[in-house]
Each structure stands twice: as structure tokens, then as C-alpha cells.
Design a protein around this motif. Structure first.
Motif, short mmCIF file in Angstrom:
data_model
loop_
_atom_site.label_atom_id
_atom_site.label_comp_id
_atom_site.label_asym_id
_atom_site.label_seq_id
_atom_site.Cartn_x
_atom_site.Cartn_y
_atom_site.Cartn_z
N ALA B 681 2.64 26.61 24.14
CA ALA B 681 3.59 27.69 24.28
C ALA B 681 4.99 27.32 23.83
CB ALA B 681 3.59 28.19 25.71
N LYS B 682 5.46 26.21 24.36
CA LYS B 682 6.87 25.93 24.12
C LYS B 682 7.07 24.92 23.00
CE LYS B 682 9.12 26.82 28.49
NZ LYS B 682 10.00 26.20 29.49
N CYS B 683 8.09 25.14 22.26
CA CYS B 683 8.41 24.17 21.24
C CYS B 683 9.89 24.24 20.96
CB CYS B 683 7.62 24.48 19.98
SG CYS B 683 7.83 23.24 18.72
N TYR B 684 10.62 23.47 21.74
CA TYR B 684 12.06 23.52 21.59
C TYR B 684 12.60 22.16 21.26
CZ TYR B 684 11.51 27.98 23.86
OH TYR B 684 11.11 29.23 24.15
N GLY B 685 13.90 22.15 20.98
CA GLY B 685 14.53 20.88 20.66
C GLY B 685 14.73 20.02 21.87
N LYS B 686 14.64 20.64 23.02
CA LYS B 686 14.93 19.92 24.23
C LYS B 686 13.99 18.74 24.46
CE LYS B 686 14.68 23.92 26.26
NZ LYS B 686 14.68 24.99 27.26
N CYS B 687 14.57 17.69 24.93
CA CYS B 687 13.78 16.60 25.50
C CYS B 687 12.65 16.09 24.62
CB CYS B 687 13.20 17.02 26.83
SG CYS B 687 14.47 17.48 27.97
N GLY B 688 12.88 15.97 23.34
CA GLY B 688 11.86 15.39 22.48
C GLY B 688 10.63 16.26 22.32
N ASP B 689 10.81 17.49 22.64
CA ASP B 689 9.68 18.39 22.62
C ASP B 689 9.00 18.47 21.25
OD1 ASP B 689 8.13 20.02 24.04
OD2 ASP B 689 9.29 21.83 23.67
N ILE B 690 9.85 18.55 20.24
CA ILE B 690 9.30 18.74 18.90
C ILE B 690 8.49 17.52 18.47
CG2 ILE B 690 9.93 18.95 16.46
CD1 ILE B 690 12.16 20.84 17.35
N ARG B 692 7.09 15.41 20.35
CA ARG B 692 5.91 15.29 21.18
C ARG B 692 4.80 16.22 20.68
NH1 ARG B 692 4.82 16.13 27.07
NH2 ARG B 692 5.74 18.16 26.73
N LYS B 693 5.24 17.39 20.37
CA LYS B 693 4.28 18.37 19.91
C LYS B 693 3.66 17.97 18.58
CE LYS B 693 3.78 23.21 18.91
NZ LYS B 693 2.36 23.06 19.09
N LYS B 694 4.53 17.40 17.75
CA LYS B 694 4.02 16.99 16.45
C LYS B 694 2.96 15.89 16.64
CE LYS B 694 6.60 14.76 13.50
NZ LYS B 694 7.73 14.49 12.60
#
Lengths: 451, 733
Positions: B681-690, B692-694
Motif C-alpha cells: 500500500a504505502k510507498c513514501y520517502g519516509k524512513c527508507g520506505d522506497i 525497502r520496497k525496492k
């Protein structure tokens, strides 16, 4: 030294506060940072150049906080030190266009401290007159007075973390607020005249039924936010939530069920004139979250605060997630010891970022600029990889005028690579089918880019 | 770990001073040979040679230097387990050899024999015991199934390759040389059996005294036995007694002396008398022929060491010695061979006439190729060099033979300078009964799947192993085709029943259509290729050979469903009379409680109403899944097959129809539902999110196999699915 002591003090306080809190932390796993919560009281992230993020989290501390809670003011102090110590990477960078206070519950921060932060940012980076300044606010953590004060400071967008409209679900997902606070908060936001506000919802919660979800959506639409974020509950393995529940198994809804929830949100919100402009974001015309959009089009941003991640000159950098480490980091930063390496940016990684982020938006991947940056071969491969998924309705190819290319047209284009890359302007995932399988589809693209 | 096998050169007359002699040979004895577990590995004998040259007087006095005897100095009589008397004898035997330095064993003191037994009737245990009791293998090196040195054999508890072992035995104060040629019990390997029998004068028929019915023996006409032996019974799974009977007939046909041995008499349920009766009984009904005289059957328990001495005595007393034809021109029958990376082809043979010496120029009569024998030796059971072998003996030759084709199993070895007039009869060509396609795949790309499937692999041991996941359209063409050809070449040398020819498939690229004696054989070959040659293979569904009568009067033999002539072109299809590869015997046995009348006149073909059943996945024909079935079974097979495939194929992003068709007519259909949802669901710049998702998505890419992209829109079909065809026929029929 003082910082060090304060850190220890704070830690103690945390421990006293505790087990209950720990539960919350884990239950918040789906908040995509649950694991970060363990040791931190506050979060503060700024994304800048164009953006600015402020994250604060307080979990159970809600009721203990007062205007002058030393933990908050201490944290803000460190944060301000970080902002001041940060090198600006462009000599003449444009003023900040968006600022986002997020991560946990920034609405707990006293407005005067927010003012300090904003002042620091303004003097360091400059701030556009029409900058979007957002703040995440949780029901029950603010009143009309506070909101008005914040608005007076320049906050012009509110992201309200409602999550659900059912008392039992709010409890189940460990929210500190109840249904009453939700309604109250919506009223405050309305009465204060916030023009641009967003409502956050979570689907696929344990024991959530279709009726409940329908109700949540209905009440959301009735509240008339300009923006809605719909998150699907993500179970992280290492959280308590993860150990309690298995995705797809009772009491969590099955895959089919949660896919239904997703479709329903997409349909209902579209009927209410919301644009589904990103996998989990909906907005009225012109009310897209500018700040988040910067992420999705892979533009650089600053970030400040515990555990926050910045993206500057192609380098993503995450700050420490523990307060103590973060304090040390800031000290080092001040002493010029931190070297956020600006090594050569890996082109492949960059391409993946762009594909991943843009395919999650309704605009899709702009092929022309992608091709210019990363070459025709990859662009052509991407088109070809998605061909079968056009037929199955998961992917759409658009020309430069954003007209959808038909299957027949595509099959003639695909015979000639040159034609293919010249004619296709955008690749986008369909709503809701393509979005629902975005992981699969994006990983297909990754397969092409990094064989 | 060096074993304590020491070499002695024997000389004649033996020195009077035994002690002195021993001292002199000390330096020889020091050369401990690093005998490996497997006799497939070459044991270096260089030191042996050099020391030999050093003791000149020794070589001079050496008349027949093949007198190599081995001893296990550390083995005391107490080491050899229970059978006290035998133990003592064996111990004394060895002692004698050491002290007396062993006189030559004349041809009349040689016995060549093999062991015929049902699976699980204790053949390998008995062989182990014989090796142990005669002191051939020191106790401490003894392990179960000593002769089965392929890992695969041990894992499965079966014998695949025949093995030879030379034993020493003292009988009435005369030394005897006993050559045991171990045989595989499974009928798939009956070709191997016939090879070992041809090199023997006698055989032990081992029967489990505690297991009841041999009745299935009785209804088998001798006529079909050739078929059994030479053609193999592809539908045999295992545990079928008929194979044993077949082997007995084979033995009798070869004029072998058969000694019945009743094993496992120590078990409480043992009824040796009744079993003896069964073996002896001559039924009033037409077919039964076994009628062995069991008046002097030996009762034994290989496990407990009971009756082993009696068996050894019987071997000496009852099995005739080989004909002493050492004076004739050399004729030696090759009964086995394998490829050694250092020494080239190693040939196992039985000398029928004449003698062969080290350094002789030998000629392979069928291939016409000649070589110098670099090394000859005996198998004891590890290779031991000797200088000369005589008529009646079994041994090996290494002659730097490069090409596998030069020294085929069944060929006759003779001297280049003194040729034999006529070659030995050799072997009948083994006719493969089961065919399947083998295609190499690139292991690296599929390592993920291999590891993924590994637990299942262990789980379904003994059934078919999904070696990997393949994508049908994925075109996994890889450059391992030459490797596969090479491996098959070498394996064929070792396994003459294996046949292969190149095949191309649109789905799987270049590979081979291979013929096997049976299913087990097929499985074993596949595994050996994977283990010994480090190949990753996919196997198509097995098939038998059908005869297709075409409208133009031609008759085509067809083992590959995808090559079956068009329906319009074929008049009729004939199949081998018993329904193929199913689990025929198990059923036959259980349904008839062992009294099945095997009226199958195995020979020949019968016209049947056969049709080709195609499988469509996502509307595309999947060639390797096509199968030939009876028309009236088509529906049930089709339905079961589609259901099975639905279970086996992973879900895709879209709905996948799975259909079974005859021609264009769909007779069974299933559909694989699409994956519903796979989204973060989420994919933001916050907290290494991107980042991590990658990372998560990248993992997904790896999980999907990097070649996944090639299979886009198509469906990944696991190897298992191919095997499903076979399994299903079994279940359905």
C-alpha cells in the motif's frame, strides 16, 4: 553530555511507560515503520529541496503529554540542530515547495515548537509563499485552538489518521483514539476551515467485514475530504501483529476479500469524484498531495529527524532509528564527521526507482524521458514485457496525447522497435486490476532491467 | 585412510624360511594402498611396481606373479562375527596364505557364480557376508551392501550395476578362488543379469524362507521369459517374484548349476520346508517349470551368519569349475565396462579361453581395434593388479582405450598376434521399452527452484523427482547439450541398455530421446546423469513404443506422442500388449492374491483403439504433456490430468484455462484462478520506505527466476506436471 543524559532519562521514561506501549508498537507494524517505534519517542523527518517532512510519534504517551513535556522540546532541539548542521547541496537551491510533518503523531508537538522548526527551515532553505505544509494529525491529539494556531503558522494541509469508523476495529488495530474522537476531529477540521485535508483509511483489518468497509467509505465521502489515502493492512513478519496473524487467514480477510475491498474503494471513491492517482491515494481535482508526488516522480528531498530518509543527489540516506544513535549522529554532523557519500549513482538502480515509483501512479511511466535517460533498448524491452498484460487488462499503453493504444495498434507497433518507442508515450497500470498486482508487474520490469 | 591390504608377490616354490621371507617383503608390505570406498576410483599401484623391480631375485623366482593375495593383518578371527567355525576357518585360511605364500590356484579350483534373488530376499546381505567370512574385506571396512558402491544403490537399497568380487576360500586344505558376480535384482536390470550369468558356471538362488508365496512363479510360461529377461518389463515396479524366476530360467538356460539357498531362517515366521516344496513342486498346470531339486537346499541366515560355510562349501562342491582351455587362443567376454577419467575405458571381462598377460597386444573382435594392455587385474572387489589371467578367471583390463565404442560390452577380446577364430556369442541387444525426452537446463538459473524443490525431492524419493521448474515456452535452451551427449555416451558404456538419439523440441530446445528398459531404469539414468555428471535435466512423460499402421500401408514405430502421424494418416495403432508403465504387477498381485494367471502372451503387439490426448494450457498446446491413451480411458485420464495440473501449476496474474483435448474437441477442462492481489500500500520517502520496497520487489524478481520474463504471458509448468501424466494413468486405470 546533556543530550546523552537526556537520552537515558527518556529511555527510562519509556520503559516505565511500557508494555502497553510495546503492544501498540508492534500492532502498528502495518504503519510501515512499526519496528522503528521501539525506542523513539519522537520522529521528525523533513524532506526538502522541494519538501519537508516532520515526523513525530508518541504512541501511548498521548495522555501524559503536556505543552512543555521535556522529551518533546529536547527532541525538537536536536532536530533543529540537525537542520542547521545540514549542508545545503545547491548553491542556489529554490525555496522549499512542500513540507510534511509526519511519522507518528506530530500533532502532539506544541505549536510554538513547530513554529521554531518552520522558522529554522525558512532561514536555512527559504520557503515558497504557496508552499504545501502538511501535518499528520491523529484524532484526539488536537483541538480547534491548536489547529488554528498551527494554521496560523502556515500549516495548510491536514492528514487525518482516522483509519476506521468502527470502534472495534480501532481497538483491534491499537489506535489510541475511539470513534467519538474521530467524529470530533472531523468536525474540528471542518470548523477550522482547512481547505485541503486528507483522510487515512485502512482496509483488511482483522474481522473487518464488507459492510464495515462500505460504511467507512460512505462516512469518508460524507466528510468530504479533498484527499483520501486507502492503505491495505501490511503484515510485517517481525512484528507482534505478524506473529498473531497470517495474511489471508482468518481473522484477516482472504486475498480475494481484500482485493474486493480495494476494488470497492476504487469504485466508490471514483463515483464520488475522487481521482485514483496513485495505488493508495485518491483526491479531488487539483488536491493531489504535492509532497508525496515528489517521491513518486523521483525528485530529491531533504529529510530530518529520527529514522528519516533523504534522497539527495541520487543517494538515499536513512538516519538512525534510535534516539541515542540519532543524537550521536547529529553531534557528528555538527562536527562535520558525517559523510553522506555521494558515490556514483547506479543507473540501473535509478531506473528501477523510476519504474517502481511511476508505475504506481495513474500517470504511469513516461517513456520518452525514461528512454532518454536509460536508453531505447530497456524501454523497448519494457513495452514487450508488458504486451501480454495489455491483453489481460493489467497494463495500458498510452500515446503522447494520453490516448490508449489498442491491442491491434500495439501488435503492429511491436514489430518495429523504433516505431514502438516513438509511438508509446506512457505505460500505466490499470485501475484497479493493474494496481492490485503492481508488485508482480513491477517485478517483471525489474527482471528486464536487471537480468 | 589407508586400508591394510598389503601386497605379496607369491613365488613358487615358496621359501622355506617363512620368517625370512616376510622380512624381505616388508618394504612391499609398507605400501599401504589407499583403497577407496568405491572401486570405481583408481588405486595407484606405482609403488608396487617400483618395489618389484628393486627385488630382482624376487622377480626372477616369480613364476606366476598374478598370485596376489590380500590379507587384512589386523583382522583376527574374533573380528569375524558369529559363525564361529567359519570364522576360524577363514582366519586360518588367511594365516595359511600369509605363511605359505599361496600356491597357484589351478583352473579346477576356480568357481564363478552369481546370486539370484528377489528384492529384499537378502542378496546383498549374503554377498556382504561372503566377503566378510572369506576375509576378502576386513571387518572394519565392511559396510552394508559392500558391492553396491553407487550412492544411489545405497540410498535405495538396491543393486543397479553388477559388480564382481574375487574371494579366497580354503576347502579341504585346497585354496579356491571364488568369483562372485553380483547381479541387480530388479527386472529393469535383467540385461545386467544376463551379462553376469554368461560369465558364470553357477548361481545361488536365494529365497526368503519367511516369505510365503512363490506361486506367481507357476503361471509364467517359459516362453515369455526371454521377453522378461531381454526386453525387461517396463511395468514392473519392484518386489515381483517373476523376475527371479526369469533369472533362474536364464541361469538354467545357460546351463548354470543353481544352488537353492533359503535365507532368513532365523526369523520366527520362516517356513523353509514349505518354501522348498514350492520351489520343487511341479504343477499339473502347463506352464510351471521351475522344479528345482531342493533336496540339498541350504538353510542359512546371512544376517546371523548361519550356513555361510555350507554355502561356500556347496559353491566349491557343486558348481563346476570353468573349462580349462588356457591353451587355446585368447577369448574373453566383456561383461561390463566404465569410463575412468585417468585411464580411459576400463573393461571387465571373463576369460573363456587362453590367457592374457600384462603388456599383451589385444584386439577387440567386433570393433577391430587393438590396444596394449597397460594393466590387468582382479577385482577383490577393489582392483588389484596381476600379471596374467587364465581361462575361467574374471578380471579387468586398462589399455588406454579412448573411445567408448572400441570396447563394447559383449565384445570378445583376443590376442592381436594369435587371433581366435570365432568371437563369443555376446549379448542380445537390449531393446528399450520405455522412452522419454531428456533435456539439459542451466542449473544456475534454476538454483532457486532446485533448492525450493529439494525437500520435496527427498520426500518423494522413489517416485519421480521434480528436478526443476521449467517454463514451456521459456526456451531454456542452454549450451549444455554437448555435455549431455558426452555424459550419455559414457553412461552407455556402463549401461548398454541405454539408447538415445538427438531430439529437438520447440519448448525445450535440444535434447535426447532416450530408451530405457523400464521406469526404474529411466529414473536411475536420470539421477546418475544429474549426480555423476552434474547436469540438470528435465524429463518428459515416458511412453512406450507404439506401432502405427498408416493408410499408405507403412508401419511406423512411434515412441513420441508428438510424432504420432496425423489422425487422417493412420489406420490403426498397436500397443505392446500389456498396458504400459502403469503399476501392473502390484495390481495383478493384489487382485489375484498372488495367483494371477499371467496369460499375457507378452510377445508382440495388439491393435487397440488408441488416441492422442493433448493438453492445452492457456490455449496453447503443450507438446511434452501429450500422451497416447485408450479412447475409453481418455475422458478419465483427461479429467484427472487437468485437475492435477491445476494443483501443480502456480497461479498466474490471469485466469489460466487447462484443457485436455482429442484433436480439437475439449474433453476436460479446469481453470487456474488468477492471483487476486499483490500490492504494497504505502510507498513514501519516509524512513527508507522506497529502498525497502525496492528490495522487496527485487526479491520477488529473484524468486520468480530471472528468466521469468521470457515466460511472460505464458505459464510456468513445473517438471512435476510431466510426471503427473504417468502417475495419473496409474491412478485412473
Amino acid at each position: 553530555m546533556t543530550c546523552e543524559c537526556a537520552g537515558i532519562e527518556r529511555k527510562k521514561a519509556d520503559c516505565e511507560r511500557v508494555e502497553g506501549a510495546n503492544n501498540l508498537i508492534n500492532v502498528f507494524g502495518f504503519f510501515d515503520r512499526g519496528d522503528d517505534f521501539a525506542d523513539c519517542i519522537e520522529y521528525f523527518t523533513i524532506s526538502a529541496l522541494f519538501s519537508f517532512v516532520f515526523l513525530l510519534c508518541f504512541f501511548a504517551a498521548v495522555h501524559e503529554t503536556s505543552e512543555d513535556d521535556p522529551r518533546i522540546s529536547n527532541y525538537i532541539q536536536i532536530l533543529i540542530r540537525e537542520i542547521e548542521a545540514t549542508q545545503t547541496h545547491f548553491d542556489q537551491h529554490p525555496p522549499l515547495q512542500t513540507i510534511f510533518f509526519g511519522g507518528g503523531t506530530p500533532s502532539l508537538v506544541p505549536p510554538r515548537l513547530v513554529a521554531k522548526v518552520l522558522e529554522t527551515l525558512r532561514s536555512k532553505f527559504g520557503l515558497c509563499l504557496d508552499a504545501e505544509i502538511s501535518m499528520e494529525m491523529d484524532p484526539g491529539t488536537f483541538d480547534a485552538k491548536k489547529l488554528k494556531e498551527l494554521m496560523g503558522l502556515g500549516v495548510n494541509r491536514v492528514s487525518l489518521g482516522v483509519q476506521a469508523f468502527q470502534e472495534e476495529l480501532l481497538k483491534a488495530c491499537g489506535r489510541a483514539h475511539g470513534l467519538e474522537e474521530v467524529h470530533e476531529a472531523i468536525e474540528i477540521v471542518g470548523s477550522c476551515g482547512v481547505e485541503n485535508w486528507s483522510m487515512d483509511l485502512i482496509s483488511s483489518l482483522p474481522n473487518q467485514t464488507q459492510e464495515m468497509w462500505e460504511e467507512s467509505l460512505r462516512l469518508t465521502i460524507e466528510a468530504k475530504p479533498t484527499h483520501v489515502s486507502v492503505y491495505d493492512l501490511q503484515i510485517e513478519k517481525d512484528t507482534k501483529f505478524g506473529s498473531l496473524y497470517t495474511p489471508g487467514e482468518f481473522p484477516l480477510p482472504s486475498d480475494t476479500q481484500s482485493a474486493k475491498f480495494y476494488r470497492m474503494a476504487s469504485r466508490k471513491l471514483a463515483e464520488a469524484n475522487y481521482n485514483h492517482y496513485e495505488v493508495s491515494s485518491y483526491s479531488k481535482n487539483g488536491f493531489e498531495c504535492k509532497h508525496n508526488y515528489t517521491y513518486w516522480i523521483n525528485k530529491p528531498f531533504y529529510a530530518f529527524g529520527l529514522g528519516s530518509a533523504s534522497y539527495i543527489n541520487g543517494t538515499r540516506y536513512s538516519r538512525p532509528k534510535k534516539l541515542k544513535d540519532y543524537t550521536t549522529y547529529v553531534q557528528n554532523l555538527e562536527g562535520g564527521l558525517v559523510d553522506i557519500q555521494e558515490d556514483d549513482v547506479d543507473e540501473g538502480e535509478m531506473a528501477m526507482d523510476i519504474v517502481m515509483l511511476s508505475l504506481r501512479t495513474s500517470k504511469g511511466l513516461e517513456l520518452k524521458s525514461f528512454r532518454e535517460d536509460f536508453g531505447s533498448a530497456v524501454a523497448v524491452e519494457l513495452c514487450k514485457v508488458y504486451e501480454p498484460y495489455m491483453k489481460s487488462g493489467h497494463v495500458a499503453f498510452l500515446d503522447y496525447r494520453r490516448r490508449e493504444i489498442t491491442e491491434d495498434e500495439f501488435s503492429s507497433l511491436v514489430l518495429d522497435d523504433e516505431k514502438l518507442e516513438n509511438e508509446i508515450g506512457f505505460i500505466r497500470l490499470s485501475d484497479p486490476d493493474g494496481f492490485l498486482l503492481s508488485n508482480e508487474l513491477i517485478s517483471l520490469a525489474f527482471g528486464v532491467m536487471d537480468p | 585412510m589407508a586400508t591394510n591390504l598389503k601386497l605379496f608377490l607369491s613365488s613358487k616354490p615358496p621359501p622355506h624360511d617363512n620368517y625370512h621371507h616376510c622380512t624381505r617383503t616388508t618394504n612391499l608390505s609398507r605400501h599401504l594402498l589407499p583403497f577407496p570406498v568405491s572401486n570405481r576410483t583408481f588405486c595407484s599401484l606405482h609403488s608396487f611396481r617400483s618395489s618389484k623391480n628393486n627385488s630382482n631375485d624376487y622377480s626372477r623366482s616369480r613364476r606366476r606373479s598374478y598370485r596376489v593375495c590380500n590379507k587384512a593383518a589386523d583382522v583376527q578371527s574374533k573380528d569375524v562375527s558369529d559363525a564361529a567355525e567359519v570364522t576360524v576357518l577363514a582366519g586360518r585360511d588367511r594365516l595359511l596364505k600369509i605363511l605359505r605364500l599361496e600356491v597357484q590356484v589351478p583352473t579346477e579350483n576356480i568357481r564363478n557364480f552369481s546370486i539370484i534373488a528377489h528384492i529384499d530376499h537378502g542378496k546383498s546381505t549374503l554377498a556382504d557376508k561372503l566377503l566378510q567370512v572369506t576375509g576378502t574385506v576386513p571387518s572394519r571396512e565392511m559396510k552394508e551392501q559392500f558391492l553396491d558402491n553407487m550412492d544411489l544403490e545405497r540410498e535405495r537399497g538396491i543393486t543397479i550395476k553388477l559388480q564382481a568380487a574375487r574371494m579366497r576360500f580354503m576347502h579341504e586344505d585346497r585354496p579356491y578362488c571364488l568369483n562372485l558376480i553380483d547381479t541387480p535384482g530388479h527386472v529393469d536390470f535383467s540385461y545386467e543379469v544376463s551379462r553376469s550369468l554368461a560369465a558364470c558356471e553357477g548361481a545361488l538362488l536365494v529365497v526368503d524362507a519367511s516369505q510365503a508365496s512363490l506361486s506367481i512363479f507357476y503361471r509364467v510360461g517359459p516362453f515369455s521369459l526371454n521377453y522378461l529377461c531381454y526386453y525387461g518389463l517396463p511395468w514392473f515396479q519392484d518386489g515381483v517374484e517373476a523376475q527371479t524366476l526369469a533369472n533362474v530360467y536364464l541361469a538354467l538356460e545357460n546351463n548354470l548349476e543353481v544352488i537353492p539357498v533359503l535365507n532368513k531362517i532365523d526369523l520366527p515366521g520362516a517356513e523353509p520346508n514349505r518354501v522348498v516344496q514350492e520351489i520343487e513342486e511341479v504343477s499339473s498346470q502347463e506352464a510351471i517349470v521351475i522344479g528345482l531339486d531342493c533336496s540339498n537346499a541350504i538353510y542359512c541366515s546371512a544376517k546371523e551368519g548361519i550356513g555361510i560355510k555350507e554355502i561356500l562349501n556347496a559353491i566349491v562342491q557343486r558348481i563346476p569349475p570353468p573349462l580349462n582351455s588356457a591353451g587355446r587362443p585368447l577369448r574373453a567376454l566383456i561383461f561390463d565396462s566404465y569410463y575412468d577419467a585417468y585411464r580411459g575405458v576400463i573393461v571387465y571381462f571373463r576369460v573363456i579361453d587362453g590367457t592374457v598377460k600384462k603388456g599383451d597386444r589385444i584386439l577387440f573382435m567386433a570393433s577391430g581395434k587393438d590396444y596394449f594392455a597397460d594393466e590387468i587385474g582382479v577385482l577383490s572387489p577393489n582392483q588389484l593388479q596381476v600379471d596374467e589371467l587364465y581361462a575361467g578367471e574374471v578380471g579387468y583390463i586398462s589399455a588406454s582405450i579412448r573411445s567408448v565404442a572400441d570396447a563394447r560390452v559383449g565384445d570378445t577380446i583376443t590376442h592381436y598376434s594369435r587371433k581366435a577364430e570365432q568371437s563369443l556369442p555376446g549379448y542380445k541387444e537390449a531393446t528399450p521399452m520405455v522412452f522419454c525426452g531428456l533435456f539439459p537446463i542451466d542449473a544456475d538459473q534454476y538454483s532457486y527452484f532446485l533448492s525450493y524443490y529439494l525437500p520435496q525431492k527427498l520426500h518423494c524419493y522413489g517416485t519421480f523427482l521434480p528436478s526443476s521448474v521449467i517454463s514451456l515456452i521459456g526456451i531454456i535452451r542452454c549450451n549444455r547439450f554437448p555435455d549431455l551427449r558426452d555424459a550419455l555416451d559414457k553412461l552407455q558404456l556402463n549401461d548398454a541398455a541405454l539408447k538415445f538419439e538427438p531430439e529437438t523440441s520447440s519448448a525445450m530446445g535440444f535434447g535426447f530421446r532416450c530408451g530405457f528398459l523400464g521406469l526404474l531404469h529411466m529414473e536411475i539414468v536420470q539421477e546418475r546423469l544429474e549426480r555423476e555428471y552434474n547436469l540438470s535435466l528435465i524429463t518428459t512423460a515416458p511412453s512406450v513404443v507404439y506401432r502405427v499402421n498408416c493408410t499408405n500401408g507403412e508401419t511406423v514405430e512411434c515412441s513420441n506422442p508428438s510424432l504420432l502421424p496425423e489422425p487422417g494418416k493412420r489406420r490403426s495403432v498397436e500397443e505392446p500388449i500389456v498396458k504400459m508403465v502403469g503399476d501392473f504387477f502390484d495390481q495383478l498381485k493384489s487382485r489375484s492374491k498372488g495367483y494371477a494367471s499371467m496369460e499375457y502372451s507378452f510377445i508382440g503387439y495388439k491393435e487397440s483403439d488408441l488416441i492422442k490426448l493433448d493438453v492445452l494450457i492457456n490455449s496453447e498446446g503443450v507438446e511434452p504433456l501429450s500422451t497416447i491413451v485408450h479412447r475409453d480411458k481418455a475422458y478419465s485420464v483427461g479429467r484427472a490430468l487437468t485437475q492435477k495440473l491445476k494443483e501443480l501449476i502456480p497461479r498466474q496474474m490471469f485466469k489460466v484455462p487447462i484443457q485436455a483435448c482429442i484433436g480439437t474437441k475439449v474433453i476436460a477442462s479446469e481453470s487456474l484462478s488468477a492471483i487476486r492481489k499483490d500490492v504494497l500500500a504505502k510507498c513514501y520517502g519516509k524512513c527508507g520506505d522506497i529502498s525497502r520496497k525496492k528490495k522487496l520487489l527485487k526479491k520477488q524478481v529473484i524468486a520468480a527466476g530471472k528468466k521469468r520474463m521470457k515466460a511472460i504471458g505464458k505459464v510456468d509448468v513445473p517438471q512435476e506436471a510431466f510426471m503427473a501424466v504417468l502417475k495419473l494413468e496409474k491412478e485412473v486405470l
